[in-house]
Design a protein around this motif. Structure first.
Motif, PDB file in Angstrom:
ATOM      1  N   HIS A 196       0.148  27.162  14.630  1.00 14.75           N
ATOM      2  CA  HIS A 196       1.033  26.349  15.506  1.00 14.75           C
ATOM      3  C   HIS A 196       1.339  26.822  16.617  1.00 14.75           C
ATOM      4  O   HIS A 196       2.146  25.853  17.636  1.00 14.75           O
ATOM      5  N   ARG A 197       1.165  27.900  17.049  1.00 11.11           N
ATOM      6  CA  ARG A 197       1.316  28.651  18.520  1.00 11.11           C
ATOM      7  C   ARG A 197       0.621  27.896  19.506  1.00 11.11           C
ATOM      8  O   ARG A 197       0.546  27.875  20.572  1.00 11.11           O
ATOM      9  N   LEU A 198      -0.602  27.117  19.015  1.00 12.05           N
ATOM     10  CA  LEU A 198      -1.626  26.740  20.118  1.00 12.05           C
ATOM     11  C   LEU A 198      -1.520  25.250  19.788  1.00 12.05           C
ATOM     12  O   LEU A 198      -1.467  24.706  18.721  1.00 12.05           O
ATOM     13  N   THR A 199      -1.715  24.618  20.982  1.00  6.01           N
ATOM     14  CA  THR A 199      -1.503  23.028  21.186  1.00  6.01           C
ATOM     15  C   THR A 199      -2.823  22.689  21.787  1.00  6.01           C
ATOM     16  O   THR A 199      -3.403  22.866  22.860  1.00  6.01           O
ATOM     17  N   ILE A 209      -7.613  23.546  25.074  1.00  4.10           N
ATOM     18  CA  ILE A 209      -6.321  23.994  24.651  1.00  4.10           C
ATOM     19  C   ILE A 209      -5.478  23.517  25.877  1.00  4.10           C
ATOM     20  O   ILE A 209      -5.667  23.547  26.877  1.00  4.10           O
ATOM     21  N   ARG A 210      -4.223  22.903  25.316  1.00  6.17           N
ATOM     22  CA  ARG A 210      -3.247  22.533  26.091  1.00  6.17           C
ATOM     23  C   ARG A 210      -2.212  23.470  26.558  1.00  6.17           C
ATOM     24  O   ARG A 210      -1.542  23.591  27.461  1.00  6.17           O
ATOM     25  N   PRO A 216      -0.242  32.268  28.733  1.00  7.84           N
ATOM     26  CA  PRO A 216      -0.386  31.350  29.811  1.00  7.84           C
ATOM     27  C   PRO A 216      -1.758  31.104  30.170  1.00  7.84           C
ATOM     28  O   PRO A 216      -2.508  32.100  30.629  1.00  7.84           O
ATOM     29  N   GLY A 217      -2.089  30.000  30.754  1.00  7.40           N
ATOM     30  CA  GLY A 217      -3.427  29.617  31.178  1.00  7.40           C
ATOM     31  C   GLY A 217      -4.797  29.731  30.218  1.00  7.40           C
ATOM     32  O   GLY A 217      -5.857  29.727  30.794  1.00  7.40           O
ATOM     33  N   ALA A 218      -4.299  29.811  29.071  1.00  5.40           N
ATOM     34  CA  ALA A 218      -5.391  29.883  27.868  1.00  5.40           C
ATOM     35  C   ALA A 218      -6.369  28.619  28.185  1.00  5.40           C
ATOM     36  O   ALA A 218      -7.523  28.800  27.765  1.00  5.40           O
ATOM     37  N   GLY A 219      -5.839  27.652  28.418  1.00  8.59           N
ATOM     38  CA  GLY A 219      -6.478  26.141  28.659  1.00  8.59           C
ATOM     39  C   GLY A 219      -7.797  26.528  29.509  1.00  8.59           C
ATOM     40  O   GLY A 219      -8.979  26.002  29.496  1.00  8.59           O
ATOM     41  N   GLU A 220      -7.577  27.401  30.763  1.00 11.79           N
ATOM     42  CA  GLU A 220      -8.502  27.821  31.517  1.00 11.79           C
ATOM     43  C   GLU A 220      -9.560  28.884  31.072  1.00 11.79           C
ATOM     44  O   GLU A 220     -10.705  28.999  31.750  1.00 11.79           O
ATOM     45  N   ARG A 244     -12.004  32.536  34.544  1.00  8.35           N
ATOM     46  CA  ARG A 244     -11.245  31.525  35.160  1.00  8.35           C
ATOM     47  C   ARG A 244     -11.854  30.803  36.477  1.00  8.35           C
ATOM     48  O   ARG A 244     -12.323  31.692  37.420  1.00  8.35           O
ATOM     49  N   GLY A 245     -11.793  29.472  36.246  1.00  6.28           N
ATOM     50  CA  GLY A 245     -12.301  28.956  37.856  1.00  6.28           C
ATOM     51  C   GLY A 245     -13.864  28.568  37.628  1.00  6.28           C
ATOM     52  O   GLY A 245     -14.521  27.692  38.417  1.00  6.28           O
ATOM     53  N   GLU A 246     -14.600  28.797  36.477  1.00  2.00           N
ATOM     54  CA  GLU A 246     -16.037  28.618  36.224  1.00  2.00           C
ATOM     55  C   GLU A 246     -15.984  27.061  35.889  1.00  2.00           C
ATOM     56  O   GLU A 246     -16.953  26.244  36.337  1.00  2.00           O
ATOM     57  N   GLY A 247     -15.070  26.573  34.911  1.00  2.00           N
ATOM     58  CA  GLY A 247     -15.081  25.261  34.462  1.00  2.00           C
ATOM     59  C   GLY A 247     -16.584  24.886  33.810  1.00  2.00           C
ATOM     60  O   GLY A 247     -17.117  25.600  33.327  1.00  2.00           O
TER      61      GLY A 247
END
Length: 269
Positions: A196-199, A209-210, A216-220, A244-247
């Protein structure tokens, strides 16, 4: 019948942005497989009491050796799976192959199926699940889904059923469970972190991951890709940690191994 792989890429390692996903059925287990185990693996096999668990363990280890033999050739023979802490890994510990030339792997099984994901970009995790036959309890829902997820899905606190706002409550539960387990297998933390810590994004939207409490920033950092699964396997997800930043999206190729049938390979994007 021994595991075979006639349709697999012969020497092609996964490219950046790509994960190879190998499937095998527990029927591939046979008396020839224990001979390929090392001493630690044989000791673990002996501790498994259920025949189905022994079969899945044997096929999983054989699948790892088969795949890495294809990627690395004769040099793969000396590889040993390590569960020791990994240099530079601060969040958790996960099995890895020292000397595998930067290749990462993750293994999962559910029911009759075993799946191996292999990539070259960063730590990854894969999870597959059968569709459960029993209802999902309210307690498990609260452990697995974040308050935001439960609110968006219309769950009523204190009920003994999954979110009744969804047309397929069990399928909705698996949407979140499988993706979160794949992410936490990539970190090596597994079930030690309450889900439940992940949304995550809800069904019907691109999977990502929202929010992750304390990260912080796990979604990236993580790219999630839902897998096409065999008919009797309800859900599958692979998660890869990227810079991060590769997308970009994640491509994956699958190699399906079946008893008495040739392997077939196909690419999905």
């Amino acid at each position: 019948m021994p595991l075979q792989c006639k349709g697999a890429p012969r020497a092609a390692r996964p490219a950046l942005g790509e994960v190879h996903v190998w499937w095998a059925h527990r029927d591939e287990a046979g008396p020839h497989l224990p001979a390929s185990l090392d001493d630690a693996e044989r000791a673990r096999l002996v501790r498994l009491r259920r025949a189905a668990d022994r079969d899945r363990f044997l096929v999983g280890r054989a699948l790892i050796r088969l795949a890495f033999g294809r990627y690395l050739g004769p040099s793969a023979e000396g590889l040993r799976i390590s569960t020791a802490p990994r240099p530079g890994c601060s969040r958790g510990a996960k099995p890895w192959l020292p000397g595998a030339g930067g290749l990462e792997f993750s293994l999962s099984h559910s029911g009759a199926w075993i799946v191996l994901a292999v990539g070259a970009e960063g730590p990854l995790g894969v999870d597959i699940e059968e569709r459960p036959t029993a209802p999902v309890s309210a307690r498990l829902m609260r452990w697995a889904l974040s308050p935001r997820e439960r609110e968006e899905l219309g769950e009523q606190e204190g009920t003994a059923s999954p979110p009744h706002g969804a047309r397929d409550p069990v399928g909705t539960f698996l949407h979140f469970w499988v993706a979160k387990e794949a992410v936490l297998k990539a970190t090596g933390e597994g079930l030690t972190v309450p889900f439940h810590r992940l949304t995550l994004t809800p069904p019907g939207l691109p999977l990502r991951i929202r929010e992750w409490q304390g990260y912080p920033g796990a979604g990236e950092d993580y790219v999630l890709c839902r897998l096409e699964t065999p008919r009797d396997c309800a859900n599958g997800v692979v998660a890869v940690r990227r810079e991060r930043g590769e997308g970009g999206s994640l491509a994956y190729s699958t190699v399906v191994l079946r008893t008495a049938a040739e392997a077939s390979a196909c690419v999905h994007r």
